[in-house]
Design an enzyme around this catalytic site. Structure first.
Site, PDB file in Angstrom:
ATOM      1  N   LYS A 194       1.773  -3.840   6.559  1.00  0.00           N
ATOM      2  CA  LYS A 194       2.322  -3.837   5.211  1.00  0.00           C
ATOM      3  C   LYS A 194       3.810  -3.467   5.231  1.00  0.00           C
ATOM      4  CE  LYS A 194      -1.560  -4.620   2.888  1.00  0.00           C
ATOM      5  NZ  LYS A 194      -1.767  -5.738   1.942  1.00  0.00           N
ATOM      6  N   TYR A 247      -2.905  -1.279  10.577  1.00  0.00           N
ATOM      7  CA  TYR A 247      -3.017  -2.021   9.320  1.00  0.00           C
ATOM      8  C   TYR A 247      -1.863  -1.666   8.394  1.00  0.00           C
ATOM      9  CZ  TYR A 247      -4.175  -2.242   4.367  1.00  0.00           C
ATOM     10  OH  TYR A 247      -4.106  -2.406   3.009  1.00  0.00           O
ATOM     11  N   HIS A 248      -1.619  -0.375   8.180  1.00  0.00           N
ATOM     12  CA  HIS A 248      -0.541   0.028   7.291  1.00  0.00           C
ATOM     13  C   HIS A 248       0.815  -0.446   7.806  1.00  0.00           C
ATOM     14  CE1 HIS A 248      -3.668   2.994   5.959  1.00  0.00           C
ATOM     15  NE2 HIS A 248      -3.190   2.631   4.792  1.00  0.00           N
ATOM     16  N   SER A 301      -1.576   3.696  10.355  1.00  0.00           N
ATOM     17  CA  SER A 301      -2.474   2.856  11.159  1.00  0.00           C
ATOM     18  C   SER A 301      -1.774   1.531  11.438  1.00  0.00           C
ATOM     19  CB  SER A 301      -3.785   2.590  10.411  1.00  0.00           C
ATOM     20  OG  SER A 301      -3.580   1.675   9.342  1.00  0.00           O
ATOM     21  N   THR A 310       0.838  -1.199   0.000  1.00  0.00           N
ATOM     22  CA  THR A 310       0.000   0.000   0.000  1.00  0.00           C
ATOM     23  C   THR A 310       0.871   1.247   0.000  1.00  0.00           C
ATOM     24  OG1 THR A 310      -1.582   1.302   1.289  1.00  0.00           O
ATOM     25  CG2 THR A 310      -0.199  -0.226   2.514  1.00  0.00           C
TER      26      THR A 310
END
Length: 400
Positions: A201, A197-198, A195, A160
């Site tokens: 990645k 989530y990021h 975040s 991302t």
């Protein structure tokens, strides 16, 4: 239902095998049909957890998505081609991953199989821990399975653009030439994720780079912008082959949320000042980028990073575009700024490079008014099914 026969577009010889992890998802299912239509031997894997998360947040897609096996059966009826289906959890069952890789022996692995939502990861400690475990451990299991059973395969991993954050310098494609203390080196571009989530990645990228460097694997990390769009050539063959459309605060993107708000008569809720700038691309271009990566694989020991987006927009840009397209359909849409539930810069420098995929032949599908009108019309047809209660943000980055 229209029955068609899709020609095998592969060059004569051995049929190439592609394993798509997360094949039940918004990107996974259209990608599976695309490569199957091209003549690849395709297998997909999924643990179907996204459907459970949707139920947990009352955030089901706008139109019902048939089971993965029903979609596979319908695809075979329409195309005459099989898509092999594996049901299992890549994060919590490494033996499932190992057996799948040993049996299928993929030439290429497309890895979409991660919890995909920043708000989900910021909901609570439990959701943050789950996201980190699910995404990072699942990716590690894939790397170990590759090293053990198909070390010559090519991993195409969905990253991302959110890994980079919003630095005050130009964002390179994954790597940065550094000069310090009279010496220079090539290092992974510094990351400042927005975040939990990021951050997964970011960890994935580091783990993949390490595995490639140590085990001489081959991998391409596609740092993707925000994806929009509903249709691909294959999803248009039958309504049951359509991919999902999320508009809720958890899994819906900003553009989908604006479109749903425009249809039901809500003001478009811009977070804060609306100057947040991000990369965007059409779902057709996501699949096009993946295909380009597959057809031009990395060499052994090569960890490539491509920035996968075609245009840059601010949130305000998107709101204005939706307003203009909505007027063409007789919708009276207003814009309303609200307190930002996220912790992020709302006015910032943002310049990112994206030349690698363009040099491989990417032909972008840009965000036109016509594209927005088609999306609006499809959502208008389902207006009575929109759950208005899930659009407004309630998850805040300051976790209590």
């Amino acid at each position: 239902m229209k029955t068609v026969r899709l020609k095998n577009k592969l060059t004569p010889g051995k049929k190439r095998k592609i394993l798509i992890l997360g094949g039940d998802g918004y990107l996974g299912w259209p990608t599976a049909m695309h490569f199957s239509a091209l003549g690849y031997e395709v297998a997909i894997a999924d643990n179907l957890s996204k459907r459970l998360w949707e139920a947990e947040y009352d955030a089901q897609p706008l139109w019902q998505i048939p089971s993965i096996r029903r979609r596979g059966q319908l695809w075979k009826k329409i195309s005459g081609k099989d898509i092999k289906i594996y049901i299992g959890d890549i994060a919590n069952n490494h033996r499932f991953v190992y057996e799948m890789f040993r049996e299928f022996q993929p030439d290429s692995i497309i890895h979409y199989a991660e919890q995909p939502s920043a708000p989900f990861s910021m909901h609570s400690r439990e959701k943050a821990v789950f996201t980190q475990h699910n995404n990072i451990i699942g990716n590690l299991n894939v790397l170990f399975a590759m090293q053990k059973y198909c070390p010559d395969a090519h991993l195409v991993k969905l990253g991302t653009m959110g890994e980079y954050g919003t630095p005050n310098i130009t964002i390179e494609e994954g790597w940065l030439e550094v000069k310090h203390g009279g010496r220079k080196d090539r290092m992974l571009y510094p990351k400042r994720a927005g975040s939990f989530y990021h951050l997964t990645k970011v960890h994935d990228s580091n783990n993949i780079e390490f595995a490639v460097r140590i085990w001489k694997l081959r991998a391409t990390d596609l740092n993707q912008g925000v994806v929009y769009g509903i249709d691909t050539p294959e999803t248009l063959l039958d309504t049951e082959l359509m991919t999902s459309f999320h508009y809720d605060e958890v899994f819906g993107t900003v553009l989908n949320r604006f479109i749903a708000q425009a249809v039901v008569g809500f003001p478009l809720t811009v977070y804060g000042k609306g100057g947040q700038k991000r990369g965007f691309l059409n779902i057709k271009d996501t699949i096009q980028c993946v295909e380009l990566a597959i057809k031009n694989p990395a060499l052994p020991g090569d960890f490539r990073v491509f920035n996968q987006f075609t245009e840059l927009f601010t949130v305000n840009d998107l709101a204005q575009k939706v307003c203009q397209a909505s007027k063409k359909l007789g919708l009276n849409v207003k814009i309303h700024a609200i307190d930002n539930p996220r912790i992020e810069q709302e006015d910032h420098f943002y310049k990112a490079k994206n030349s690698a995929l363009l040099s491989l032949g990417l032909k972008p599908n840009f965000l036109t008014e016509a594209t927005l009108i088609v999306m609006l019309q499809k959502v208008i047809a389902m207006k009575d099914h929109i759950n208005k209660s899930v659009i407004k943000p309630s998850i805040r980055w300051k976790i209590r």
